[in-house]
Design a protein around this motif. Sequence first.
Motif, PDB file in Angstrom:
ATOM      1  N   LYS A 198      47.888  94.439   0.239  1.00 27.26           N
ATOM      2  CA  LYS A 198      47.965  94.754   1.678  1.00 27.26           C
ATOM      3  C   LYS A 198      49.285  95.448   2.008  1.00 27.26           C
ATOM      4  CE  LYS A 198      45.596  90.518   2.852  1.00 27.26           C
ATOM      5  NZ  LYS A 198      45.948  89.163   3.304  1.00 27.26           N
ATOM      6  N   LEU A 246      51.308  96.955   5.412  1.00 28.56           N
ATOM      7  CA  LEU A 246      51.375  97.160   6.866  1.00 28.56           C
ATOM      8  C   LEU A 246      51.819  98.593   7.137  1.00 28.56           C
ATOM      9  CD1 LEU A 246      51.685  96.563   9.895  1.00 28.56           C
ATOM     10  CD2 LEU A 246      53.884  95.478   9.373  1.00 28.56           C
ATOM     11  N   THR A 278      44.821  97.981   0.771  1.00 23.92           N
ATOM     12  CA  THR A 278      44.285  97.655   2.089  1.00 23.92           C
ATOM     13  C   THR A 278      45.384  97.859   3.118  1.00 23.92           C
ATOM     14  OG1 THR A 278      42.733  96.036   1.219  1.00 23.92           O
ATOM     15  CG2 THR A 278      43.307  95.824   3.539  1.00 23.92           C
ATOM     16  N   ILE A 305      46.970  97.892   6.765  1.00 23.45           N
ATOM     17  CA  ILE A 305      46.732  97.226   8.049  1.00 23.45           C
ATOM     18  C   ILE A 305      47.559  97.984   9.079  1.00 23.45           C
ATOM     19  CG2 ILE A 305      46.930  95.064   9.338  1.00 23.45           C
ATOM     20  CD1 ILE A 305      46.881  93.663   6.538  1.00 23.45           C
ATOM     21  N   ILE A 344      41.642  98.233   9.389  1.00 24.60           N
ATOM     22  CA  ILE A 344      42.078  97.048  10.142  1.00 24.60           C
ATOM     23  C   ILE A 344      43.150  97.521  11.115  1.00 24.60           C
ATOM     24  CG2 ILE A 344      43.094  94.740   9.988  1.00 24.60           C
ATOM     25  CD1 ILE A 344      42.228  94.736   7.004  1.00 24.60           C
ATOM     26  N   GLU A 397      45.577  96.477  14.676  1.00 26.88           N
ATOM     27  CA  GLU A 397      46.065  95.548  15.700  1.00 26.88           C
ATOM     28  C   GLU A 397      46.894  96.340  16.707  1.00 26.88           C
ATOM     29  OE1 GLU A 397      45.591  92.251  16.132  1.00 26.88           O
ATOM     30  OE2 GLU A 397      44.542  91.790  14.252  1.00 26.88           O
ATOM     31  N   TYR A 421      48.197  87.747   9.157  1.00 26.50           N
ATOM     32  CA  TYR A 421      47.935  88.526   7.938  1.00 26.50           C
ATOM     33  C   TYR A 421      48.940  88.134   6.860  1.00 26.50           C
ATOM     34  CZ  TYR A 421      44.995  91.405  10.907  1.00 26.50           C
ATOM     35  OH  TYR A 421      44.019  91.834  11.774  1.00 26.50           O
TER      36      TYR A 421
END
Length: 345
Positions: free
Chosen positions: A4, A6, A28, A30, A55, A57, A74
């Motif tokens: 992951k 960010l 992945t 985010i 994904i 936010e 997360y």
Amino acid sequence: MKKKVLVTGGTGYIGSHTVVELMNAGFTPIIVDNLSNSNISVLEGIKKITGIEPIFENIDCKDYIALDRFFEKYQGIEAIINFAASKAVGESVEKPLLYYRNNLMSLVNLLELMPKHGINNIVFSSSCTVYGQPDVLPVTEQSPIKPATSPYGSTKQMSETIIADTVYAYSNLKAILLRYFNPIGAHPSGEIGELPNGIPNNLLPYVTQTARGLREKLRVFGDDYNTEDGSCIRDFINVVDLAKAHVVAVKRMLENKSEKPVEIFNLGTGRGVSVFELVSAFEKATGVKVPFEVAPRRDGDIEKVWADTSYANEVLGWKAQETLENTLRSAWNWEQKLMSRDGNS
Ligand code: UFG
């Protein structure tokens, strides 16, 4: 398990292209973005290209508590790419505090929360603006940092210092600072690209909007510079090439290949192209005329700057690949997409 990452500012111009490249590379991403200078529809474009629902936010990185909660939600993020920042040079002169608040507070919040949530790696969007007008061209990463000519430029210089000081203080942290030259173009699919807010400040969006008929003519700011054709020279780099460098940087940190806790790389093509050359290359690549007139110099413009990319090429193992012609076509393709979407208004 996919790693992951960010991506703050992940619905923005460079951010969205980087999200696509991260997905292509098996990460992945985010996305955290407050949509202050981007559009939620970008998520659709990313999904169309990759087949993956991003994904997302809606969080403002200035909001420490919201970010803290985000990291609680997360768990297991391994790296951060921090694009979230305001980027209009002229606006920063008029609203300096907005720039200091947006660009510095977001960064400080992220850096404070990284050790708390066990995240050790950050990639930061810096700019060749830190070099000002270099005395020697091309510019290397060792070229002197010149006094900033705008609050925007100051925030980039300060951010680099803030990151270096923080990495020095926390032995687990690592950072890669990427100094972008002039990113242009769009994803070849035409699904994502630059979405300038109002009248574009930057050259290529102004060119494509003029070609589309949305602007009457391009104003070339100055034809009396000390360059071959009198217009300014820049190092225009394809946005997808630029995005790919971020994936390389993230992998480099995750694979513990960094040679120093803070590494700095110039991201450009190594080639200087003048404003006049860019306009005629656009006309040649697309077959569309761009009416223009010569206007007075723009305050704060650097006469000429282009990158020495050998350090990025050798150490990062990354090189800009796309031709200027294809890059300009991709920008025009994107503009035509926007035209069919919005109508000509
Ligand atoms: N230009 C024109 N007409 C326009 C717009 C731009 O002639 O309508 C010229 C500018 O005068 C300059 C060149 O095109 O000579 C490039 O201008 P941009 O605004 O596209 O890009 P800048 O090089 O000024 O700025 C970019 C980024 C900044 C960053 C800076 C670092 O937009 O975020 O590079 O040098 F800080």
